[in-house]
Design a protein around this motif. Structure first.
Motif, PDB file in Angstrom:
ATOM      1  N   MET A   1      26.315   5.420  56.492  1.00 37.19           N
ATOM      2  CA  MET A   1      26.414   6.819  56.807  1.00 37.19           C
ATOM      3  C   MET A   1      27.244   6.983  58.085  1.00 37.19           C
ATOM      4  SD  MET A   1      23.386   9.628  57.450  1.00 37.19           S
ATOM      5  CE  MET A   1      22.981   9.693  55.731  1.00 37.19           C
ATOM      6  N   LYS A   2      27.973   8.067  58.159  1.00 34.73           N
ATOM      7  CA  LYS A   2      28.776   8.358  59.337  1.00 34.73           C
ATOM      8  C   LYS A   2      27.924   9.058  60.394  1.00 34.73           C
ATOM      9  CE  LYS A   2      33.181   8.519  56.998  1.00 34.73           C
ATOM     10  NZ  LYS A   2      34.260   7.949  57.732  1.00 34.73           N
ATOM     11  N   LEU A   3      28.284   8.839  61.659  1.00 35.44           N
ATOM     12  CA  LEU A   3      27.504   9.346  62.778  1.00 35.44           C
ATOM     13  C   LEU A   3      27.338  10.865  62.733  1.00 35.44           C
ATOM     14  CD1 LEU A   3      25.998   8.873  65.417  1.00 35.44           C
ATOM     15  CD2 LEU A   3      28.208   8.945  66.590  1.00 35.44           C
ATOM     16  N   GLY A   4      28.420  11.601  62.570  1.00 41.23           N
ATOM     17  CA  GLY A   4      28.343  13.062  62.550  1.00 41.23           C
ATOM     18  C   GLY A   4      27.451  13.579  61.433  1.00 41.23           C
ATOM     19  N   GLU A   5      27.521  12.958  60.265  1.00 40.45           N
ATOM     20  CA  GLU A   5      26.677  13.361  59.136  1.00 40.45           C
ATOM     21  C   GLU A   5      25.206  13.094  59.445  1.00 40.45           C
ATOM     22  OE1 GLU A   5      28.137  11.111  55.828  1.00 40.45           O
ATOM     23  OE2 GLU A   5      30.125  12.019  55.927  1.00 40.45           O
ATOM     24  N   LEU A   6      24.931  11.946  60.048  1.00 34.99           N
ATOM     25  CA  LEU A   6      23.560  11.575  60.377  1.00 34.99           C
ATOM     26  C   LEU A   6      22.928  12.581  61.333  1.00 34.99           C
ATOM     27  CD1 LEU A   6      21.184   9.519  60.357  1.00 34.99           C
ATOM     28  CD2 LEU A   6      22.320   8.431  62.311  1.00 34.99           C
ATOM     29  N   LEU A   7      23.643  12.922  62.397  1.00 37.48           N
ATOM     30  CA  LEU A   7      23.075  13.785  63.426  1.00 37.48           C
ATOM     31  C   LEU A   7      22.795  15.198  62.930  1.00 37.48           C
ATOM     32  CD1 LEU A   7      25.077  12.709  66.601  1.00 37.48           C
ATOM     33  CD2 LEU A   7      22.903  11.831  65.737  1.00 37.48           C
ATOM     34  N   LYS A   8      23.403  15.587  61.836  1.00 37.03           N
ATOM     35  CA  LYS A   8      23.156  16.914  61.268  1.00 37.03           C
ATOM     36  C   LYS A   8      21.855  16.969  60.471  1.00 37.03           C
ATOM     37  CE  LYS A   8      28.021  18.143  61.063  1.00 37.03           C
ATOM     38  NZ  LYS A   8      29.179  18.387  60.184  1.00 37.03           N
ATOM     39  N   LYS A   9      21.214  15.810  60.291  1.00 35.96           N
ATOM     40  CA  LYS A   9      20.001  15.737  59.478  1.00 35.96           C
ATOM     41  C   LYS A   9      18.794  15.424  60.363  1.00 35.96           C
ATOM     42  CE  LYS A   9      22.542  14.058  55.497  1.00 35.96           C
ATOM     43  NZ  LYS A   9      22.665  12.977  54.521  1.00 35.96           N
ATOM     44  N   THR A  10      18.145  16.439  60.852  1.00 36.99           N
ATOM     45  CA  THR A  10      16.979  16.261  61.709  1.00 36.99           C
ATOM     46  C   THR A  10      15.937  15.361  61.049  1.00 36.99           C
ATOM     47  OG1 THR A  10      17.311  18.426  62.691  1.00 36.99           O
ATOM     48  CG2 THR A  10      15.122  17.481  62.910  1.00 36.99           C
ATOM     49  N   GLU A  11      15.761  15.521  59.748  1.00 32.61           N
ATOM     50  CA  GLU A  11      14.761  14.735  59.031  1.00 32.61           C
ATOM     51  C   GLU A  11      15.100  13.245  58.996  1.00 32.61           C
ATOM     52  OE1 GLU A  11      17.867  15.865  56.008  1.00 32.61           O
ATOM     53  OE2 GLU A  11      16.844  16.917  57.630  1.00 32.61           O
ATOM     54  N   ALA A  12      16.333  12.906  59.335  1.00 34.01           N
ATOM     55  CA  ALA A  12      16.757  11.500  59.362  1.00 34.01           C
ATOM     56  C   ALA A  12      16.573  10.872  60.737  1.00 34.01           C
ATOM     57  CB  ALA A  12      18.218  11.392  58.928  1.00 34.01           C
ATOM     58  N   SER A  13      15.953  11.586  61.665  1.00 32.69           N
ATOM     59  CA  SER A  13      15.727  11.056  63.004  1.00 32.69           C
ATOM     60  C   SER A  13      15.098   9.673  62.919  1.00 32.69           C
ATOM     61  CB  SER A  13      14.798  11.980  63.793  1.00 32.69           C
ATOM     62  OG  SER A  13      15.426  13.195  64.081  1.00 32.69           O
ATOM     63  N   GLY A  14      15.544   8.785  63.822  1.00 29.74           N
ATOM     64  CA  GLY A  14      15.007   7.434  63.808  1.00 29.74           C
ATOM     65  C   GLY A  14      15.868   6.484  64.604  1.00 29.74           C
ATOM     66  N   VAL A  15      15.671   5.198  64.328  1.00 26.06           N
ATOM     67  CA  VAL A  15      16.380   4.124  65.010  1.00 26.06           C
ATOM     68  C   VAL A  15      17.384   3.522  64.030  1.00 26.06           C
ATOM     69  CG1 VAL A  15      16.127   1.944  66.257  1.00 26.06           C
ATOM     70  CG2 VAL A  15      14.312   3.667  66.390  1.00 26.06           C
ATOM     71  N   TYR A  16      18.626   3.384  64.479  1.00 28.46           N
ATOM     72  CA  TYR A  16      19.713   2.907  63.633  1.00 28.46           C
ATOM     73  C   TYR A  16      20.550   1.864  64.357  1.00 28.46           C
ATOM     74  CZ  TYR A  16      18.766   6.992  60.726  1.00 28.46           C
ATOM     75  OH  TYR A  16      18.169   7.922  59.906  1.00 28.46           O
ATOM     76  N   LEU A  17      21.193   1.011  63.559  1.00 31.42           N
ATOM     77  CA  LEU A  17      22.202   0.104  64.095  1.00 31.42           C
ATOM     78  C   LEU A  17      23.536   0.821  64.056  1.00 31.42           C
ATOM     79  CD1 LEU A  17      21.411  -3.345  62.429  1.00 31.42           C
ATOM     80  CD2 LEU A  17      21.354  -2.797  64.859  1.00 31.42           C
ATOM     81  N   LEU A  18      24.235   0.813  65.149  1.00 33.22           N
ATOM     82  CA  LEU A  18      25.531   1.478  65.244  1.00 33.22           C
ATOM     83  C   LEU A  18      26.640   0.447  65.202  1.00 33.22           C
ATOM     84  CD1 LEU A  18      27.049   4.189  65.777  1.00 33.22           C
ATOM     85  CD2 LEU A  18      26.912   3.606  68.208  1.00 33.22           C
ATOM     86  N   ASP A  19      27.635   0.695  64.394  1.00 34.18           N
ATOM     87  CA  ASP A  19      28.801  -0.185  64.298  1.00 34.18           C
ATOM     88  C   ASP A  19      29.335  -0.469  65.700  1.00 34.18           C
ATOM     89  OD1 ASP A  19      31.572  -1.033  64.082  1.00 34.18           O
ATOM     90  OD2 ASP A  19      31.505  -0.388  61.997  1.00 34.18           O
ATOM     91  N   GLU A  20      29.562  -1.738  65.993  1.00 32.35           N
ATOM     92  CA  GLU A  20      30.004  -2.143  67.327  1.00 32.35           C
ATOM     93  C   GLU A  20      31.393  -1.645  67.698  1.00 32.35           C
ATOM     94  OE1 GLU A  20      28.865  -6.012  69.034  1.00 32.35           O
ATOM     95  OE2 GLU A  20      28.188  -6.470  66.992  1.00 32.35           O
TER      96      GLU A  20
END
Length: 146
Positions: A1-20
């Motif tokens: 998932m892309k960062l901008g798409e993720l942040l638009k989904k409050t229900e997806a809040s959590g801990v993620y690995l971010l591409d280095e």
């Protein structure tokens, strides 16, 4: 998932690995563009529970009465202040140093991050912790790409 798409989904809040390959400046830009408060947790200074609690308290501006223990962390993590209505994005770079040096403490910290994110998402507030570093230190987490 892309960062901008993720942040638009409050229900997806959590801990993620971010591409280095995604620079901190880009994470900050995307977060602020979506009206999130951005925090950068420098993992290069964290190798122990004591280091972690000190850095989190400083970066997130915890109150002076913060007790520097796991219970106090859990209490303060969900205390969203004015100006953070859309939520928080915490970029924890070089997280693997903490994970490799203090695996049990790292696991506890991630549990608290995850529980805080779940609690706040149920209240309609976004809360995203993005871990950047060696993905082998937390391979079970979902990944965020650019």
């Amino acid at each position: 998932m892309k960062l901008g798409e993720l942040l638009k989904k409050t229900e997806a809040s959590g801990v993620y690995l971010l591409d280095e390959t995604i620079p901190a400046s880009e994470v900050e830009y995307v977060a602020r563009d979506l009206d999130f408060t951005f925090f950068h947790l420098p993992g290069s200074r964290i190798r122990s529970k004591k280091d972690f609690l000190r850095e989190v308290a400083e970066i997130l501006h915890f109150p002076d009465y913060f007790g520097h223990n796991w219970d106090a962390l859990a209490d303060c993590m969900t205390d969203i202040t004015s100006g953070e209505e859309n939520g928080r994005v915490i970029l924890f770079d070089r997280f693997d140093l903490f994970a490799e040096n203090s695996p049990a403490e790292f696991a506890t910290a991630m549990e608290i991050f995850g529980e805080s994110a779940l609690f706040l998402s149920r209240q309609g507030t976004g809360y995203f912790v993005l871990l950047q570093g060696k993905s082998s230190a937390a391979p079970e987490l979902p990944k965020v790409q650019n």
